[in-house]
Design a protein around this motif. Structure first.
Motif, mmCIF file in Angstrom:
data_model
loop_
_atom_site.group_PDB
_atom_site.id
_atom_site.type_symbol
_atom_site.label_atom_id
_atom_site.label_comp_id
_atom_site.label_asym_id
_atom_site.label_seq_id
_atom_site.Cartn_x
_atom_site.Cartn_y
_atom_site.Cartn_z
ATOM 1 N N THR A 341 0.808 -1.178 0.022
ATOM 2 C CA THR A 341 -0.087 -0.010 -0.043
ATOM 3 C C THR A 341 0.983 1.255 -0.048
ATOM 4 O OG1 THR A 341 -1.437 -1.361 1.507
ATOM 5 C CG2 THR A 341 -2.088 0.960 1.156
ATOM 6 N N ILE A 345 1.248 4.370 -2.848
ATOM 7 C CA ILE A 345 1.043 5.697 -2.349
ATOM 8 C C ILE A 345 2.567 6.777 -3.081
ATOM 9 C CG2 ILE A 345 1.038 7.378 -0.680
ATOM 10 C CD1 ILE A 345 -0.834 5.637 0.897
ATOM 11 N N TRP A 348 2.391 7.021 -6.666
ATOM 12 C CA TRP A 348 1.487 8.266 -7.135
ATOM 13 C C TRP A 348 2.215 9.828 -6.704
ATOM 14 C CZ3 TRP A 348 -2.538 5.250 -4.094
ATOM 15 C CH2 TRP A 348 -3.211 4.212 -4.982
ATOM 16 N N ILE A 349 2.808 9.780 -5.471
ATOM 17 C CA ILE A 349 3.563 10.944 -5.250
ATOM 18 C C ILE A 349 4.506 11.273 -6.304
ATOM 19 C CG2 ILE A 349 4.948 12.070 -3.678
ATOM 20 C CD1 ILE A 349 3.210 10.724 -1.382
ATOM 21 N N VAL A 370 -5.963 10.321 0.230
ATOM 22 C CA VAL A 370 -4.413 9.780 0.936
ATOM 23 C C VAL A 370 -4.506 10.405 2.203
ATOM 24 C CG1 VAL A 370 -2.103 10.383 0.843
ATOM 25 C CG2 VAL A 370 -3.024 9.888 -1.294
ATOM 26 N N ILE A 374 -4.541 7.441 5.078
ATOM 27 C CA ILE A 374 -3.357 7.037 5.695
ATOM 28 C C ILE A 374 -3.678 7.065 7.221
ATOM 29 C CG2 ILE A 374 -1.727 7.144 3.944
ATOM 30 C CD1 ILE A 374 -0.731 9.817 5.054
ATOM 31 N N VAL B 39 4.644 12.018 4.812
ATOM 32 C CA VAL B 39 3.791 11.644 3.508
ATOM 33 C C VAL B 39 3.220 12.754 3.002
ATOM 34 C CG1 VAL B 39 2.244 10.101 2.676
ATOM 35 C CG2 VAL B 39 3.847 9.216 4.334
ATOM 36 N N LEU B 43 3.272 14.922 -0.500
ATOM 37 C CA LEU B 43 2.307 14.828 -1.299
ATOM 38 C C LEU B 43 2.069 16.300 -1.725
ATOM 39 C CD1 LEU B 43 -0.207 13.634 -2.794
ATOM 40 C CD2 LEU B 43 -1.350 13.719 -0.589
#
Ligand code: HEA
Ligand code: HEA
Ligand code: CUA
Ligand code: CU
Lengths: 639, 319, 201
Positions: A341, A345, A348-349, A370, A374, B39, B43
């Motif tokens: 998983t 992610i 995609w980032i 997202v 998460i 994260v 992003l």
């Protein structure tokens, strides 16, 4: 197979188009409507029905939230509350999430892989009717005060014959059976369609990630759903004919139910999660204006998620006191599933990093996905720790986890998918402005509703309680959660308004409003009943972005009957042509036979011989006239 | 000290097990917060970073750099997870140590919707049975044997860090210890039907001498009441349906469908941690339990007021 | 569209194909996997109950008898002969051969209904006696539904073979029907071993 350069002459093309229209179009009238086997119509029915169930499940959620808004509230008594929370969970999992997410595949997979139909169109329609009957059964029960009341996983002995009188649990068991039948059918449809009907050149390693996600989901359904289908029949038998499978007094084991249920139940939650990953990949790639970074790793991650999901079920049973060694194994497996998983992610980032992101609505929902998912992922890792789970198992902490992952991992991507593919399905755009309001209210509402639940769980609030004492001090946080739920409801209303408004006044979308890379955007919006007039061929993973000017198209399929091109499984080389059956009313009749059988089985074992007779009749009716269609058709054409 | 409904927070550990769990939790929250920020930052940066006009989306050099970055992120994920796993195993090992010989043995049985508590002893005459309130000595390990009588229940005391399911036909066990004296609320965690919500109990942790005195009292039969009203209450109690479901030590009342009432007046709550044990609530409960816990396995009874007063006097004499 | 377009001509591709080239074959395989999983769940449950029970079958249950189940097993295996022959006939597009062997297979199919009843009775325990009886009956029953559907399908298909509606492309369906037959016989063998022989171990 030969490829020639030819000049297509517009006149014969137009004639062909009209023939296709006649061959693939639905028959007019009510009967035609009930027999319509076009995968797009069936998928749309699935989606609309599932949305209705989402609203009903949401109404139940609202009832629960009002009941819990303050201590010792009296809106719902225990009997009503227990039916409501069980129906909420059962609806959301079985009647909303799984059907709507796989129906997106039923609609889009054939378009994305460039074929004219789903593999077994009549069976597909049958699956829909069975699902509809299952949902009707559950709500019929609820209206008659026979709504299931032992939770969406209905543990025995509570759900067994001794402690649940009436027909509530039998209705639960058969609702589950109906939805399993329909999900299993969908899985076979998707697998065969993907394996045998991809446009020439779309080898497996050129398949869109969306299609991969649907394929992995289909395999998970195939190996997970039979577990609960069998378990629910065991339960029904224990209740109806006194079998003793779960009865500790006669050598049965209550824990067997838990193993059977969760061996299905854990893959189930990934069945709900994985299609969403497919939506996200499509959206990210389109709006980053580049193919997804790390395609092979993404595919591997999806497949790995599918595999690993079968090795985690015991993490729902840590509190039962199973041996420590197996606890450790399942704990480790549960944490390892975070790796695929996480990798997705990260990819995609990276895709967004190197692309040129366009901040359209679907991408906004991916961002929400997202940020919300998460949180749930991390609480998932926490509850995967056996000792930590000892505090929070069966508390509102788990309720928080499950909504964060379900809403974050499935509903956010689903809303994104609505904004993304609605123009394809209806030919009209949705309002971006309303959509932004929808997003921000939803995002706020979800966090407001579910974040406090973490704290409530740690403050000692167990799940599935219809009320609590004022002295517990849980009132204020519960009130916040209720306010959050109202916010979510508001956002959902805006969403519905947006849908309705778009149907009336939405701007026309054109074939490809987002300049997206995959084949569904190469046909009209909404697509014709036959999807593609000339089946395209595929040379890359982003066929609409990187298409050589001399890419051939397929000709020579018959346009006067429903014929599709069958290709080989790995490389999608043209291999044969296949006739698709004409629509008939039999799927509906067969579904009714199935429905009568299982509903009769709620009341009497005589449902078994009755069902045998009915299903035999349906078999004859369905199977027999397959050639008569041809004859009729021949006659129609004056042959 | 919170007397009613009792302390009930995982954040307020009162024993070594709960403390370990609380510390493990704090570490996990910290790790989650750090990873979340990283994260989310990545992003947002990916979305908002400034781009040069001539940038090529699929520039091979950058693809390679990104592959390295993803690999590092994945590696960090694996490392973090392994660390979490080891932490969790470490905590787990310390929690599930085999009960030391000096551990106090208690058997708790879950019923719809109350808890039967038995302090067993080598000599059966010294057994003590009570309900919904578990006394334990501070500083001594307690080994619980857990059973489910009808459906699955789950024994949970947040402040003491114990949770274990009680499964019919399959006894389970768990170990805990209270280090700080206090009254801790426990609650049934597994959904068990209509009154799952009101299936609470108390754990009273007290100094060993007090505990020993308490246990001795529990082993005694009920004293025959001294005053006449209570004596009349006993007669009514024994003559009515009460005795079919409730046991009172030293009297013919031997029912086992409901909680043992031998020393009920000494308990802090009635109806499984639902109401403070005061006369008003007791009266309300005896007349109409369904008002308080709809579905509870005790029927309402139409007792004339005089008899009720007598029964109350009797029940309150059962210390 | 007026620019020259390269075309891939599909008109000469075949329309009757067998095995993994055919849709039906894949669909059948899918349902076999599903039903195989169903039976696997039954067997897993059987052993779960077994390892958690002191004696198996639990006293005072008798051991299952072996006679009729073994007869049934032999008959099932024997039925593979006409079915294989039917399969071959289908591939040769040989309608008379196909008819002949489907008629024989239908006779076998009818005998299964009676023999399946004998399988139940030979368990020597009723479904409501104890968990052992329940799981044994349920397992035979789950396989029984597969058996029943196969019997119905075979009979109908045999009738269909004699009707004027039969076309060339249905040869492939016939082959798939035999494919499923292999599965339903094959899946019974482990169940037979588990239910009728393993309690003696
Ligand atoms: C969409 C559905 C979905 C998803 C995706 C998940 C994902 C996960 N779930 Fe969840 N789960 C549910 C739905 C879901 N769950 C439901 C419905 C229940 C309750 C059922 C019920 O009782 O009613 C449940 C319950 C549940 C339990 C049982 C709790 C209990 O009853 O006590 C457990 C225990 O292990 C668990 C674990 C996990 C884990 C480890 C993940 C992992 O897959 C999460 C992985 C993802 C991440 C970790 C985030 C992304 C990763 C990164 C950004 C990389 C960096 C990360 C780290 C360094 C940690 N879940
Ligand atoms: C995909 C799955 C899904 C989704 C989307 C939701 C959505 C929501 N859920 Fe639920 N939930 C579950 C799956 C899901 N849930 C499961 C599996 C359980 C466990 C059940 C069990 O324990 O057995 C659970 C349990 C659960 C509980 C715990 C019950 C308990 O343990 O006692 C609560 C409590 O607050 C809750 C709340 C909510 C809320 C507020 C929403 C909101 O997000 C809902 C938002 C939607 C709306 C508010 C609808 C809007 C409606 C309108 C706008 C009205 C229009 C109406 C008509 C025209 C008819 N859910
Ligand atoms: Cu007992 Cu919940
Ligand atoms: Cu899980």
């Amino acid at each position: 197979m030969t490829t020639d350069s030819l000049l297509l002459d517009p006149e014969s093309l137009e004639r062909e188009r009209r023939e296709l229209e006649r061959a693939w179009g639905a028959t007019p009238g009510l009967r035609g409507w009930l027999s319509d086997t076009d995968h797009k119509s069936v998928a749309k029915r699935y989606i609309v029905t599932a949305l209705v169930f989402f609203l009903l499940g949401g109404v139940q959620a609202a009832l629960m939230r009002i009941q819990l808004a303050r201590p010792e509230n009296t809106l719902l008594g225990p009997d009503a509350y227990n039916q409501v929370f069980t129906t909420h969970g059962t609806t959301m999992m079985f009647l909303f999430a799984v059907p709507i997410l796989t129906a997106a595949g039923l609609y889009l997979v054939p378009l994305m892989i460039g074929t004219r139909s789903i593999a077994f169109p009549r069976l597909n329609l049958y699956g829909y009717y069975v699902y509809l009957i299952g949902g009707g059964l559950l709500y019929g029960g609820l209206l008659l005060n026979q709504g299931p009341d032992a939770g969406w996983f209905s543990y025995v002995p509570l759900a067994g014959p001794e402690f649940s009188l009436g027909k509530r649990i039998d209705i639960y068991a058969q609702t589950v059976t109906f939805t399993e039948i329909s999900a299993l059918i969908t899985s076979v449809e998707i697998i065969v369609t993907v394996f045998k009907q991809r446009a020439p050149g779309m080898s497996l390693n050129r398949m869109p990630l969306f299609v991969w996600a649907q394929l992995v989901t289909a395999f998970m359904v195939m190996f997970a759903m039979p577990w609960v289908a069998v378990a629910s029949q065991f339960l029904a038998a224990d209740r109806l004919v006194d079998t003793r499978i779960f009865d500790p007094a006669a050598g049965g084991r209550p824990l067997l139910w838990q193993h059977l249920f969760w061996f299905f139940g854990h893959p189930e939650v990934y069945i709900i999660f994985v299609p969403g990953l497919g939506f996200v990949s499509s959206i990210v790639s389109t709006f980053a204006r580049r193919p997804i970074f790390g395609y092979p790793v993404m595919v591997l991650s999806l497949v790995l998620t599918g595999f690993l999901s079968f090795g985690l079920w015991v993490h729902h049973m840590f509190a039962t006191g199973i041996p420590q060694l197996s606890e450790s194994f399942f704990s480790a497996m549960s944490m390892m599933i975070a790796i695929p998983t996480g990798v997705q992610i990260f990819c995609w980032i990276a895709t967004l990093w190197s692309g040129r992101p366009q901040f359209r609505l679907p991408l906004l929902f991916v961002l929400g996905f997202v940020l919300v998912f998460i949180v749930g992922g991390f609480t998932g890792v926490m509850v995967a720790s056996v000792p930590y789970d000892m505090q929070v198992h069966d508390t509102y902490f788990v309720v928080a986890h499950l909504h964060y992952v379900l809403l974050g991992g499935a509903v956010f991507p689903l809303f994104g998918a609505f904004y993304f593919w609605w123009p394809k399905v209806t030919g009209r755009m949705l309002s971006e402005r309303l959509g932004r309001w929808h997003f921000w209210l939803f995002f706020t509402g979800v966090n407001l509703t579910f974040f406090p639940m973490h704290l409530l769980g740690l403050e000692g609030m167990p799940r599935r309680i219809y009320t609590y004492l004022p002295e517990t001090g849980w009132g204020p946080l519960n009130l916040v959660a209720t306010i959050g739920a109202v916010t979510i409801a508001l956002s959902v209303v805006l969403f519905l308004v947006n849908l309705v408004a778009s149907l009336r006044v939405g701007a026309p979308a054109g074939d490809d409003p987002w300049e997206a890379p995959t084949l569904e955007w190469a046909t009209s919006s909404p697509p014709a009943p036959y999807n593609f007039h000339l089946i395209p061929t595929v040379q890359s993973r982003s066929p609409l972005w990187k298409r050589p000017p001399d890419a051939p198209v397929v000709t020579g399929l018959r346009s006067d009957m429903r014929e599709i091109l069958v290709t080989t499984m790995l490389d999608a080389e043209p291999d044969s042509r296949m006739r698709m059956p004409e629509p008939t009313i039999w799927p509906l009749l067969a579904a009714i036979a199935t429905g009568v059988t299982f509903i009769a089985l709620i009341f009497t074992p005589w449902g078994l011989p009755l069902g045998a007779a009915l299903i035999t009749a349906a078999f004859v009716g369905w199977g027999w006239p397959r050639a008569r269609d041809t004859r009729l058709q021949r006659e129609e054409r004056g042959g | 000290m919170i007397q009613f409904p009792g302390a009930h927070s995982a954040h307020d550990p009162a024993g070594p097990q709960a403390l370990l769990l609380d510390r493990l939790g704090d570490l996990l929250y910290l790790i989650a917060a750090v990873v979340y920020v990283l994260v989310a930052a990545a992003l947002l940066a990916a979305l908002l970073r400034r781009r040069r006009a001539e940038e090529d989306a699929e520039d091979p050099a950058r693809e390679r750099r990104m592959a390295t970055a993803v690999a590092i992120a994945a590696g960090t994920t694996v490392a973090t997870l392994v660390a979490v796993l080891l932490l969790s195993f470490g905590t787990g090992r310390r929690l599930t140590a085999t009960p030391p010989p000096e551990a106090l043995q208690i058997r708790v049985t879950g019923h719809q919707w109350w808890w039967e508590v038995e302090y067993r002893d080598a000599t059966p005459a010294r057994w003590a049975t009570t309900a919904n309130e578990i006394h334990v000595p501070v500083g001594r390990p307690v080994a619980l044997e857990l059973r489910g009588d009808d459906v699955i229940h789950s024994f949970w005391v947040p402040n003491l860090g114990v949770k274990r399911d009680m499964i019919p036909g399959h006894a389970t066990s768990v170990l805990f210890q209270a280090d700080a004296p206090g009254v801790y609320r426990g609650q049934c965690a597994e959904f068990c039907g209509a009154q799952h919500a009101k299936m609470g109990f108390l754990v009273v942790a007290e100094p060993p001498e007090e505990f020993a005195a308490w246990l001795d009292r529990q082993r005694d039969s009920a004293r025959t009441p001294a005053d006449s009203l209570a004596r009349r209450g006993q007669e009514v109690f024994l003559a009515s349906s009460c005795a079919m479901c409730h046991a009172v030590g030293g009297t013919p009342a031997g029912g086992r469908l409901g909680p043992n009432l031998t020393h009920v007046a000494g308990r802090r709550t009635i109806a499984a941690g639902t109401l403070p044990n005061v006369r008003g609530h007791l009266a309300g409960w005896i007349i109409d339990p369904q008002q308080i816990k709809p579905g509870a396995r005790m029927p309402a009874s139409a007792i004339p007021p005089a008899d009720l007063r007598a029964i109350l006097a009797y029940v309150e004499s059962l210390r | 569209m007026t620019a020259p377009v390269r075309m891939m001509d599909a008109s000469r591709l075949p329309t009757t194909v067998f095995d993994h080239r055919s849709h039906m074959w894949w669909g059948t395989l899918g349902f076999m996997l599903i039903e195989g999983t169903t039976l696997f769940v039954c067997v897993a449950s059987y052993f779960y109950l077994r390892v958690n029970t002191d004696s198996w079958p639990p006293d005072p249950a008798e051991l299952p008898s072996r006679l009729w189940p073994t007869v049934h097993l032999v008959v099932l295996l024997a039925s593979l002969v006409p079915v294989v022959l039917a399969d071959r006939a289908a591939r040769r597009l040989d309608l008379p051969g196909l008819r002949r062997w489907f008629v024989v297979a239908s006779l076998f199919a009818l005998s299964f209904l009676y023999l399946r009843w004998k399988d139940f009775v030979s368990l020597n325990v009723w479904w409501d006696d104890n968990a052992y009886g329940s799981i044994a009956w349920m397992t035979v029953g789950f396989h029984g539904t597969i058996l029943f559907l196969q019997v119905v399908e075979t009979l109908i298909f045999t009738g269909f073979l004699f009707s004027s509606d039969f076309e060339e492309r249905h040869f492939s369906d016939a082959a798939d029907s035999t494919f499923y037959w292999y599965f339903f016989v094959g899946s019974w063998v482990p169940l037979y071993l588990v239910l009728y022989l393993s309690p003696r171990l």
